[in-house]
Write a protein that holds these residues in place. Structure first.
Motif, PDB file in Angstrom:
ATOM      1  N   PRO A 132       0.825  -1.214   0.000  1.00  0.00           N
ATOM      2  CA  PRO A 132       0.000   0.000   0.000  1.00  0.00           C
ATOM      3  C   PRO A 132       0.861   1.267   0.000  1.00  0.00           C
ATOM      4  O   PRO A 132       1.855   1.354   0.714  1.00  0.00           O
ATOM      5  N   GLY A 133       0.476   2.217  -0.858  1.00  0.00           N
ATOM      6  CA  GLY A 133       1.202   3.477  -0.953  1.00  0.00           C
ATOM      7  C   GLY A 133       2.409   3.427  -1.865  1.00  0.00           C
ATOM      8  O   GLY A 133       2.969   4.467  -2.219  1.00  0.00           O
ATOM      9  N   PHE A 134       2.837   2.222  -2.257  1.00  0.00           N
ATOM     10  CA  PHE A 134       3.990   2.087  -3.153  1.00  0.00           C
ATOM     11  C   PHE A 134       3.562   1.546  -4.516  1.00  0.00           C
ATOM     12  O   PHE A 134       3.859   2.141  -5.536  1.00  0.00           O
ATOM     13  N   ASN A 135       2.859   0.409  -4.515  1.00  0.00           N
ATOM     14  CA  ASN A 135       2.360  -0.152  -5.776  1.00  0.00           C
ATOM     15  C   ASN A 135       0.901  -0.616  -5.653  1.00  0.00           C
ATOM     16  O   ASN A 135       0.400  -1.358  -6.481  1.00  0.00           O
ATOM     17  N   ARG A 136       0.264  -0.157  -4.591  1.00  0.00           N
ATOM     18  CA  ARG A 136      -1.150  -0.489  -4.354  1.00  0.00           C
ATOM     19  C   ARG A 136      -1.880   0.725  -3.802  1.00  0.00           C
ATOM     20  O   ARG A 136      -1.421   1.343  -2.838  1.00  0.00           O
ATOM     21  N   GLY A 137      -3.017   1.062  -4.416  1.00  0.00           N
ATOM     22  CA  GLY A 137      -3.843   2.174  -3.953  1.00  0.00           C
ATOM     23  C   GLY A 137      -3.470   3.503  -4.594  1.00  0.00           C
ATOM     24  O   GLY A 137      -2.380   3.673  -5.131  1.00  0.00           O
ATOM     25  N   GLY A 138      -4.389   4.424  -4.564  1.00  0.00           N
ATOM     26  CA  GLY A 138      -4.153   5.789  -5.040  1.00  0.00           C
ATOM     27  C   GLY A 138      -3.627   5.855  -6.463  1.00  0.00           C
ATOM     28  O   GLY A 138      -4.093   5.148  -7.348  1.00  0.00           O
ATOM     29  N   GLN A 139      -2.628   6.705  -6.657  1.00  0.00           N
ATOM     30  CA  GLN A 139      -2.038   6.926  -7.985  1.00  0.00           C
ATOM     31  C   GLN A 139      -0.903   5.964  -8.308  1.00  0.00           C
ATOM     32  O   GLN A 139      -0.190   6.163  -9.299  1.00  0.00           O
ATOM     33  N   VAL A 140      -0.738   4.926  -7.487  1.00  0.00           N
ATOM     34  CA  VAL A 140       0.353   3.972  -7.702  1.00  0.00           C
ATOM     35  C   VAL A 140      -0.163   2.528  -7.735  1.00  0.00           C
ATOM     36  O   VAL A 140       0.584   1.602  -7.419  1.00  0.00           O
ATOM     37  N   ASP A 141      -1.396   2.324  -8.140  1.00  0.00           N
ATOM     38  CA  ASP A 141      -2.017   1.001  -8.074  1.00  0.00           C
ATOM     39  C   ASP A 141      -1.766   0.185  -9.345  1.00  0.00           C
ATOM     40  O   ASP A 141      -2.312   0.489 -10.405  1.00  0.00           O
ATOM     41  N   SER A 142      -0.927  -0.832  -9.231  1.00  0.00           N
ATOM     42  CA  SER A 142      -0.572  -1.659 -10.397  1.00  0.00           C
ATOM     43  C   SER A 142      -1.790  -2.319 -11.031  1.00  0.00           C
ATOM     44  O   SER A 142      -1.876  -2.418 -12.259  1.00  0.00           O
ATOM     45  N   GLN A 143      -2.718  -2.775 -10.216  1.00  0.00           N
ATOM     46  CA  GLN A 143      -3.913  -3.433 -10.757  1.00  0.00           C
ATOM     47  C   GLN A 143      -4.739  -2.445 -11.581  1.00  0.00           C
ATOM     48  O   GLN A 143      -5.136  -2.751 -12.701  1.00  0.00           O
ATOM     49  N   ARG A 144      -4.979  -1.259 -11.042  1.00  0.00           N
ATOM     50  CA  ARG A 144      -5.764  -0.254 -11.770  1.00  0.00           C
ATOM     51  C   ARG A 144      -5.011   0.312 -12.968  1.00  0.00           C
ATOM     52  O   ARG A 144      -5.621   0.891 -13.859  1.00  0.00           O
ATOM     53  N   ARG A 145      -3.695   0.139 -12.979  1.00  0.00           N
ATOM     54  CA  ARG A 145      -2.881   0.533 -14.140  1.00  0.00           C
ATOM     55  C   ARG A 145      -2.890  -0.559 -15.207  1.00  0.00           C
ATOM     56  O   ARG A 145      -2.309  -0.384 -16.264  1.00  0.00           O
ATOM     57  N   TYR A 146      -3.521  -1.693 -14.912  1.00  0.00           N
ATOM     58  CA  TYR A 146      -3.586  -2.830 -15.843  1.00  0.00           C
ATOM     59  C   TYR A 146      -2.186  -3.320 -16.211  1.00  0.00           C
ATOM     60  O   TYR A 146      -1.848  -3.433 -17.385  1.00  0.00           O
ATOM     61  N   ILE A 147      -1.403  -3.599 -15.174  1.00  0.00           N
ATOM     62  CA  ILE A 147      -0.060  -4.137 -15.373  1.00  0.00           C
ATOM     63  C   ILE A 147      -0.158  -5.656 -15.463  1.00  0.00           C
ATOM     64  O   ILE A 147      -0.677  -6.305 -14.555  1.00  0.00           O
ATOM     65  N   TYR A 148       0.334  -6.189 -16.588  1.00  0.00           N
ATOM     66  CA  TYR A 148       0.246  -7.623 -16.874  1.00  0.00           C
ATOM     67  C   TYR A 148       1.608  -8.206 -17.218  1.00  0.00           C
ATOM     68  O   TYR A 148       2.505  -7.495 -17.660  1.00  0.00           O
ATOM     69  N   LEU A 149       1.667  -9.521 -17.121  1.00  0.00           N
ATOM     70  CA  LEU A 149       2.637 -10.319 -17.858  1.00  0.00           C
ATOM     71  C   LEU A 149       1.828 -10.835 -19.038  1.00  0.00           C
ATOM     72  O   LEU A 149       0.749 -11.406 -18.853  1.00  0.00           O
ATOM     73  N   HIS A 150       2.311 -10.637 -20.261  1.00  0.00           N
ATOM     74  CA  HIS A 150       1.537 -11.070 -21.430  1.00  0.00           C
ATOM     75  C   HIS A 150       2.445 -11.365 -22.616  1.00  0.00           C
ATOM     76  O   HIS A 150       3.589 -10.916 -22.671  1.00  0.00           O
ATOM     77  N   GLY A 151       1.898 -12.089 -23.580  1.00  0.00           N
ATOM     78  CA  GLY A 151       2.618 -12.369 -24.812  1.00  0.00           C
ATOM     79  C   GLY A 151       2.645 -11.151 -25.710  1.00  0.00           C
ATOM     80  O   GLY A 151       1.866 -10.206 -25.542  1.00  0.00           O
ATOM     81  N   THR A 152       3.567 -11.194 -26.690  1.00  0.00           N
ATOM     82  CA  THR A 152       3.711 -10.088 -27.635  1.00  0.00           C
ATOM     83  C   THR A 152       4.022 -10.627 -29.018  1.00  0.00           C
ATOM     84  O   THR A 152       4.320 -11.813 -29.178  1.00  0.00           O
ATOM     85  N   GLY A 153       3.957  -9.754 -30.004  1.00  0.00           N
ATOM     86  CA  GLY A 153       4.196 -10.155 -31.391  1.00  0.00           C
ATOM     87  C   GLY A 153       5.592 -10.717 -31.625  1.00  0.00           C
ATOM     88  O   GLY A 153       6.557 -10.287 -30.980  1.00  0.00           O
ATOM     89  N   ASP A 154       5.680 -11.637 -32.551  1.00  0.00           N
ATOM     90  CA  ASP A 154       6.967 -12.258 -32.880  1.00  0.00           C
ATOM     91  C   ASP A 154       7.974 -11.257 -33.420  1.00  0.00           C
ATOM     92  O   ASP A 154       9.175 -11.517 -33.426  1.00  0.00           O
ATOM     93  N   ASP A 155       7.496 -10.106 -33.883  1.00  0.00           N
ATOM     94  CA  ASP A 155       8.383  -9.080 -34.426  1.00  0.00           C
ATOM     95  C   ASP A 155       8.991  -8.188 -33.341  1.00  0.00           C
ATOM     96  O   ASP A 155       9.829  -7.341 -33.628  1.00  0.00           O
TER      97      ASP A 155
END
Length: 163
Positions: free
Chosen positions: A103-126
């Motif tokens: 909380p206050g670092f990467n959770r809540g307010g203007q620093v919330d990773s979830q609300r920023r939609y931070i993912y691990l995801h695949g990407t294009g082969d290029d």
């Protein structure tokens, strides 16, 4: 099937390492944010610190499946599709959606990773790996993302560090 209990992402090495009971069981090259490290909403940076996997999205979808708003579009990425849509930020194959644990670092307010939609995801082969180019997420090769997804449960901790 092996289930990871911890993932470590080194921004300096542009590498993801998966652990089970303290032992390294997988390593994958990644691509983090072009804008570097940071937690603020709108920064386009990759957030640091401890997170956990909040949701697993995409089970059963084809390799290279395209997502918008965490929903499959029915498209499968090809170089031709990418060339026809150069403005799109490709989120492919699977999504592991992260939630900050501090909380206050990467959770809540203007620093919330979830609300920023931070993912691990695949990407294009290029897209190159081991080079920071994302908009904040951690990108992986589609085949690597599929393997990681299959071995990562909801709740798995994910530590993102500069070193």
């Amino acid at each position: 099937m092996m289930q990871l209990d911890h993932i470590h992402i080194s921004i300096a090495a542009q590498q993801l390492t998966g652990f089970q009971a303290g032992k390294v069981v997988c390593c994958y090259p990644v691509s983090s944010a072009l804008n570097g490290l940071g937690e603020r909403s709108g920064s386009g940076c990759t957030p640091r610190g401890e997170h956990r996997v909040r949701a697993r999205i995409g089970a059963g979808q084809p390799l290279g499946s395209v997502y918008i708003g965490r929903r499959p579009t029915g498209e499968v990425w090809t170089p031709e599709l990418a060339a026809a849509n150069p403005q799109r930020d490709w989120i492919l194959t699977r999504i592991l959606w992260l939630c900050g644990n501090r909380p206050g670092f990467n959770r809540g307010g203007q620093v919330d990773s979830q609300r920023r939609y931070i993912y691990l995801h695949g990407t294009g082969d290029d897209q190159p790996m081991c080079e920071p180019l994302s908009h904040g997420c951690i990108r992986l090769r589609n085949e690597d993302m599929l393997e990681l997804f299959d071995s990562t449960p909801v709740g798995c901790t994910v530590q993102i560090d500069a070193a």
